[in-house]
Write a protein that holds these residues in place. Structure first.
Motif, mmCIF file in Angstrom:
data_model
loop_
_atom_site.group_PDB
_atom_site.id
_atom_site.type_symbol
_atom_site.label_atom_id
_atom_site.label_comp_id
_atom_site.label_asym_id
_atom_site.label_seq_id
_atom_site.Cartn_x
_atom_site.Cartn_y
_atom_site.Cartn_z
ATOM 1 N N ASN A 23 1.031 -1.311 0.102
ATOM 2 C CA ASN A 23 -0.009 -0.061 0.004
ATOM 3 C C ASN A 23 0.812 1.399 0.060
ATOM 4 O O ASN A 23 1.686 1.454 0.918
ATOM 5 N N ALA A 24 0.632 2.031 -0.829
ATOM 6 C CA ALA A 24 1.550 3.531 -1.067
ATOM 7 C C ALA A 24 2.803 3.119 -1.471
ATOM 8 O O ALA A 24 3.727 4.061 -0.913
ATOM 9 N N LYS A 25 3.281 2.048 -1.934
ATOM 10 C CA LYS A 25 4.775 1.694 -1.906
ATOM 11 C C LYS A 25 5.272 2.811 -2.692
ATOM 12 O O LYS A 25 6.711 3.114 -2.690
ATOM 13 N N ALA A 26 4.759 3.411 -3.822
ATOM 14 C CA ALA A 26 5.571 4.143 -4.796
ATOM 15 C C ALA A 26 5.970 5.385 -3.989
ATOM 16 O O ALA A 26 7.046 6.152 -4.428
ATOM 17 N N GLN A 27 5.235 5.852 -2.829
ATOM 18 C CA GLN A 27 5.887 6.791 -2.037
ATOM 19 C C GLN A 27 6.722 6.271 -0.793
ATOM 20 O O GLN A 27 7.832 6.791 -0.727
ATOM 21 N N TRP A 28 6.405 5.463 -0.206
ATOM 22 C CA TRP A 28 7.329 4.975 0.754
ATOM 23 C C TRP A 28 8.433 4.518 0.449
ATOM 24 O O TRP A 28 9.597 4.570 1.240
ATOM 25 N N ALA A 29 8.658 3.946 -0.721
ATOM 26 C CA ALA A 29 9.988 3.045 -1.365
ATOM 27 C C ALA A 29 10.922 4.348 -1.766
ATOM 28 O O ALA A 29 12.050 3.803 -1.802
ATOM 29 N N THR A 30 10.594 5.646 -1.684
ATOM 30 C CA THR A 30 11.503 6.612 -2.023
ATOM 31 C C THR A 30 11.876 7.206 -1.017
ATOM 32 O O THR A 30 12.602 8.291 -1.305
ATOM 33 N N GLN A 31 11.493 7.055 0.251
ATOM 34 C CA GLN A 31 11.760 7.866 1.319
ATOM 35 C C GLN A 31 13.287 7.368 1.972
ATOM 36 O O GLN A 31 13.415 5.996 1.641
ATOM 37 N N THR A 32 13.918 8.032 2.563
ATOM 38 C CA THR A 32 15.078 7.649 3.486
ATOM 39 C C THR A 32 15.003 8.361 4.937
ATOM 40 O O THR A 32 15.123 9.364 5.062
ATOM 41 N N PRO A 33 14.885 7.175 5.909
ATOM 42 C CA PRO A 33 14.621 5.711 5.460
ATOM 43 C C PRO A 33 13.174 5.588 5.001
ATOM 44 O O PRO A 33 12.340 6.377 5.249
ATOM 45 N N MET A 34 12.869 4.318 4.636
ATOM 46 C CA MET A 34 11.535 4.021 4.153
ATOM 47 C C MET A 34 10.613 4.141 5.196
ATOM 48 O O MET A 34 10.934 3.726 6.575
ATOM 49 N N ASP A 35 9.476 4.691 4.967
ATOM 50 C CA ASP A 35 8.500 4.867 5.879
ATOM 51 C C ASP A 35 7.073 3.836 5.646
ATOM 52 O O ASP A 35 6.128 4.576 5.903
ATOM 53 N N CYS A 36 7.157 3.006 5.343
ATOM 54 C CA CYS A 36 6.179 2.177 5.073
ATOM 55 C C CYS A 36 5.134 1.931 6.215
ATOM 56 O O CYS A 36 3.921 1.963 6.079
ATOM 57 N N GLU A 37 5.893 1.606 7.459
ATOM 58 C CA GLU A 37 4.948 1.299 8.900
ATOM 59 C C GLU A 37 4.105 2.549 9.270
ATOM 60 O O GLU A 37 2.836 2.440 9.136
ATOM 61 N N GLU A 38 4.412 3.757 8.986
ATOM 62 C CA GLU A 38 3.831 5.084 9.326
ATOM 63 C C GLU A 38 2.805 5.287 8.340
ATOM 64 O O GLU A 38 1.862 5.672 8.626
ATOM 65 N N ARG A 39 3.160 5.013 6.946
ATOM 66 C CA ARG A 39 2.015 5.153 6.226
ATOM 67 C C ARG A 39 1.016 4.192 6.011
ATOM 68 O O ARG A 39 -0.358 4.396 5.903
ATOM 69 N N LEU A 40 1.241 2.707 6.687
ATOM 70 C CA LEU A 40 0.142 2.014 6.790
ATOM 71 C C LEU A 40 -0.799 2.347 8.033
ATOM 72 O O LEU A 40 -2.151 2.217 7.972
ATOM 73 N N VAL A 41 -0.056 2.916 9.156
ATOM 74 C CA VAL A 41 -0.813 3.489 10.339
ATOM 75 C C VAL A 41 -1.648 4.440 9.839
ATOM 76 O O VAL A 41 -2.911 4.655 10.032
ATOM 77 N N GLU A 42 -1.230 5.585 8.768
ATOM 78 C CA GLU A 42 -1.964 6.682 8.569
ATOM 79 C C GLU A 42 -3.297 6.017 7.410
ATOM 80 O O GLU A 42 -4.348 6.621 7.618
ATOM 81 N N GLN A 43 -2.822 5.092 6.758
ATOM 82 C CA GLN A 43 -3.937 4.539 5.805
ATOM 83 C C GLN A 43 -5.169 4.048 6.791
ATOM 84 O O GLN A 43 -6.446 4.035 6.545
ATOM 85 N N ALA A 44 -4.772 3.207 7.867
ATOM 86 C CA ALA A 44 -5.852 2.766 8.909
ATOM 87 C C ALA A 44 -6.559 3.553 9.305
ATOM 88 O O ALA A 44 -7.852 3.473 9.605
ATOM 89 N N MET A 45 -5.674 4.813 9.857
ATOM 90 C CA MET A 45 -6.633 5.897 10.589
ATOM 91 C C MET A 45 -7.566 6.779 9.586
ATOM 92 O O MET A 45 -8.672 6.954 9.880
ATOM 93 N N ARG A 46 -6.965 6.694 8.479
ATOM 94 C CA ARG A 46 -8.100 7.392 7.327
ATOM 95 C C ARG A 46 -9.209 6.464 7.078
ATOM 96 O O ARG A 46 -10.163 7.037 7.100
ATOM 97 N N LEU A 47 -8.980 5.334 7.086
ATOM 98 C CA LEU A 47 -10.341 4.376 6.970
ATOM 99 C C LEU A 47 -11.100 4.561 8.356
ATOM 100 O O LEU A 47 -12.261 4.429 8.167
ATOM 101 N N ASP A 48 -10.513 4.323 9.468
ATOM 102 C CA ASP A 48 -11.400 4.601 10.500
ATOM 103 C C ASP A 48 -12.050 5.855 10.701
ATOM 104 O O ASP A 48 -13.072 6.097 11.017
ATOM 105 N N GLN A 49 -11.395 7.159 10.024
ATOM 106 C CA GLN A 49 -12.063 8.397 10.043
ATOM 107 C C GLN A 49 -13.237 8.152 9.190
ATOM 108 O O GLN A 49 -14.504 8.832 9.415
ATOM 109 N N ALA A 50 -13.159 7.603 7.972
ATOM 110 C CA ALA A 50 -14.005 7.470 6.858
ATOM 111 C C ALA A 50 -15.347 6.812 7.491
ATOM 112 O O ALA A 50 -16.454 7.055 7.383
#
Length: 136
Positions: A23-50
């Motif tokens: 999920n959102a790999k195109a964004q997190w894979a370009t970060q240094t360090p990679m921030d996949c986990e933080e983006r997954l938490v954000e995605q889950a929070m967005r769903l909870d808000q929706a």
């Protein structure tokens, strides 16, 4: 959805939703360090808000979770990466038999930077390639 965040309006129609590292790999894979986990938490929070915004009947018992690999220590998760570099957890991970990588199926050092090496077991299956501007 590897190109960005998943559609929360669509996901809020389901009782169980699981997000994984793609999920959102195109964004997190370009970060240094990679921030996949933080983006997954954000995605889950967005769903909870929706879900809270929609207050749909039948979704009161809805669950969202983030899938993490049970066997492989994926360093694009910050909590895993922190354990990989912490000497207190050294015994948690398999070590390669020697620094001679001629018999291993993956190099011990990064191809783009030979000073970045790991003598812990690793593979490159499903691993983001070194990002470039042409292939983020």
């Amino acid at each position: 959805n590897s190109s960005g965040y998943s559609n929360v309006d669509r996901a809020s129609q389901f009782g169980i939703v699981s997000y994984d590292w793609s999920n959102a790999k195109a964004q997190w894979a370009t970060q240094t360090p990679m921030d996949c986990e933080e983006r997954l938490v954000e995605q889950a929070m967005r769903l909870d808000q929706a879900r809270n915004k929609r207050k749909r009947s039948g979704n009161s018992n809805a669950h969202t979770f983030v899938y993490r690999n049970l066997v492989k220590a994926l360093p694009w998760f910050s909590t895993v990466r922190n354990k990989l570099i912490d000497p207190a957890y050294e015994g948690f991970f398999l070590k390669l038999a020697s620094s001679d990588n001629s018999t291993y199926h993956v190099p011990t050092c990064a191809l783009e930077n030979s000073s970045l090496c790991s003598y812990l077991y690793h593979d490159q299956e499903q691993t983001p390639q070194v990002p470039t501007s042409d292939h983020p």
